[in-house]
Enzyme design. Sequence first.
Site, short mmCIF file in Angstrom:
data_model
loop_
_atom_site.label_atom_id
_atom_site.label_comp_id
_atom_site.label_asym_id
_atom_site.label_seq_id
_atom_site.Cartn_x
_atom_site.Cartn_y
_atom_site.Cartn_z
N MET A 58 -8.18 0.54 1.05
CA MET A 58 -7.49 -0.23 2.09
C MET A 58 -7.51 0.49 3.42
O MET A 58 -7.60 -0.14 4.48
CB MET A 58 -6.06 -0.57 1.66
CG MET A 58 -5.97 -1.49 0.46
SD MET A 58 -6.96 -3.01 0.60
CE MET A 58 -6.24 -3.76 2.04
N GLU A 59 -7.45 1.81 3.40
CA GLU A 59 -7.51 2.58 4.64
C GLU A 59 -8.88 2.43 5.29
O GLU A 59 -8.97 2.25 6.52
CB GLU A 59 -7.17 4.05 4.38
CG GLU A 59 -5.70 4.31 4.09
CD GLU A 59 -5.19 3.78 2.74
OE1 GLU A 59 -3.97 3.69 2.58
OE2 GLU A 59 -6.01 3.47 1.85
N ASP A 87 -12.11 -6.90 21.52
CA ASP A 87 -11.17 -6.87 22.65
C ASP A 87 -11.83 -6.33 23.91
O ASP A 87 -11.64 -6.86 25.01
CB ASP A 87 -9.95 -6.02 22.29
CG ASP A 87 -8.97 -5.91 23.45
OD1 ASP A 87 -8.55 -6.97 23.98
OD2 ASP A 87 -8.62 -4.78 23.83
N CYS A 140 0.84 -1.20 0.00
CA CYS A 140 0.00 0.00 0.00
C CYS A 140 0.87 1.25 0.00
O CYS A 140 1.93 1.28 0.61
CB CYS A 140 -0.88 0.03 1.24
SG CYS A 140 -2.33 -1.01 1.14
#
Length: 163
Positions: free
Chosen positions: A120-121, A135, A85
């Site tokens: 992609m970001e 999490d 990227c």
Amino acid sequence: MTTENPVDKTFTHLDTQHNPSMVDVSEKAITKRTATARSIVVLTPEIIAQLTNGDIQTKKGAVFQTAIIAGTMGAKKTAELIPLCHPLGLDSCKFNIEVQGLEVIINCTCSLTAKTGVEMEALTGASIAALTVYDMCKAFSHDLVIKETKLMIKTGGKSDYKV
């Protein structure tokens, strides 16, 4: 949804000798580019019952607010995580998080004016936000599922895309 002919496609991250290579964008036009990606996290009824004022409060803090911060940090570091990227300076990275039933729907929209897109970001931002929700809720239950991450919209550059 766009349809593409796979016969006309090539893998852009391979050079003429089929070695991995960053795409050369030097000849591309600078245009405004945006992308929206979505990740969906499925929580348990017990975790959803903890939802108050649009967020889930845990010992670690507000789940969705923390996910937005983590997702933004992830989107900004995409080039460090995905080897081919281009490093990009984002003009904007925004999140919309909503709960529908047991699903937490995370939309990440990134934009910039550049020679290459921000898919992609946006995908990284949505993914990191989903991982952060997981999490922060796993102490309550491990019966959590990150159901999907996908590109929803892309504009600018050679072609647009919309689911």
